[in-house]
Write a protein that holds these residues in place. Sequence first.
Motif, mmCIF file in Angstrom:
data_model
loop_
_atom_site.group_PDB
_atom_site.id
_atom_site.type_symbol
_atom_site.label_atom_id
_atom_site.label_comp_id
_atom_site.label_asym_id
_atom_site.label_seq_id
_atom_site.Cartn_x
_atom_site.Cartn_y
_atom_site.Cartn_z
ATOM 1 N N LYS A 145 0.872 -1.198 0.107
ATOM 2 C CA LYS A 145 0.136 -0.054 -0.025
ATOM 3 C C LYS A 145 0.949 1.163 -0.086
ATOM 4 N N ASP A 146 2.246 1.190 0.105
ATOM 5 C CA ASP A 146 3.074 2.282 0.361
ATOM 6 C C ASP A 146 3.909 2.405 -1.194
ATOM 7 N N HIS A 147 3.888 3.628 -1.522
ATOM 8 C CA HIS A 147 4.572 3.781 -2.780
ATOM 9 C C HIS A 147 6.062 4.879 -2.541
ATOM 10 N N PRO A 148 7.029 4.192 -2.950
ATOM 11 C CA PRO A 148 8.200 5.251 -2.651
ATOM 12 C C PRO A 148 8.120 6.317 -3.484
ATOM 13 N N LEU A 149 8.786 7.333 -2.842
ATOM 14 C CA LEU A 149 8.880 8.863 -3.298
ATOM 15 C C LEU A 149 10.297 9.187 -3.201
ATOM 16 N N SER A 150 11.069 9.443 -4.282
ATOM 17 C CA SER A 150 12.383 9.733 -4.124
ATOM 18 C C SER A 150 12.660 11.164 -4.534
ATOM 19 N N MET A 151 13.463 12.149 -3.897
ATOM 20 C CA MET A 151 13.662 13.315 -4.079
ATOM 21 C C MET A 151 15.229 13.761 -4.001
ATOM 22 N N ARG A 152 15.924 14.599 -5.013
ATOM 23 C CA ARG A 152 17.241 15.111 -4.737
ATOM 24 C C ARG A 152 17.159 16.567 -4.112
ATOM 25 N N LEU A 153 17.650 16.720 -2.705
ATOM 26 C CA LEU A 153 17.342 17.965 -2.196
ATOM 27 C C LEU A 153 19.017 18.486 -1.964
ATOM 28 N N PRO A 154 19.145 19.919 -2.015
ATOM 29 C CA PRO A 154 20.640 20.434 -1.485
ATOM 30 C C PRO A 154 20.653 20.135 -0.089
ATOM 31 N N ALA A 160 18.739 19.934 5.850
ATOM 32 C CA ALA A 160 19.166 20.345 7.188
ATOM 33 C C ALA A 160 18.056 21.205 7.597
ATOM 34 N N MET A 161 17.492 21.962 6.943
ATOM 35 C CA MET A 161 16.035 22.890 7.369
ATOM 36 C C MET A 161 14.955 21.646 7.715
ATOM 37 N N ASP A 206 15.229 18.689 8.583
ATOM 38 C CA ASP A 206 15.733 17.717 9.627
ATOM 39 C C ASP A 206 15.431 18.479 11.037
ATOM 40 N N ARG A 207 15.785 19.991 11.018
ATOM 41 C CA ARG A 207 15.615 20.847 12.246
ATOM 42 C C ARG A 207 14.195 20.986 12.458
ATOM 43 N N ALA A 208 13.060 21.379 11.472
ATOM 44 C CA ALA A 208 11.809 21.426 11.709
ATOM 45 C C ALA A 208 11.195 20.018 12.274
ATOM 46 N N ALA A 209 11.633 18.902 11.439
ATOM 47 C CA ALA A 209 10.995 17.555 12.110
ATOM 48 C C ALA A 209 11.284 17.419 13.374
ATOM 49 N N SER A 210 12.520 17.633 13.608
ATOM 50 C CA SER A 210 13.125 17.419 15.114
ATOM 51 C C SER A 210 12.262 18.334 16.042
ATOM 52 N N LEU A 211 11.996 19.625 15.641
ATOM 53 C CA LEU A 211 11.236 20.460 16.635
ATOM 54 C C LEU A 211 9.996 20.100 16.855
#
Length: 98
Positions: free
Chosen positions: A8-17, A22-23, A25-30
Amino acid sequence: MPNIIERKDHPLSMRLPSADIAMIDRAASLRGRSRTDFVRDAAVREAENVIMEAMPIRMSAEGFRTFMDALAQPGRPVPEMVEAMRRPAPWETESDGD
């Protein structure tokens, strides 16, 4: 015959700077979330916003008149909002730590 389990899950891949990662990850951590959960929620929320903006609002002529009549009425104060606006902002009050 083996049981076939439909994924039921479908992978999604992105290339990000790295700065974007970092932005995120910081927001997710908060928020106490994983990067995947944070990005999925943000993407789905924005997708919902775009879809809602594109959907026409349909109503009968009578419903539209009722709606316009309601908009034409003077606004009424909301007691909770009035009370909130009377409170000083945190930066307007003296702190005890100075």
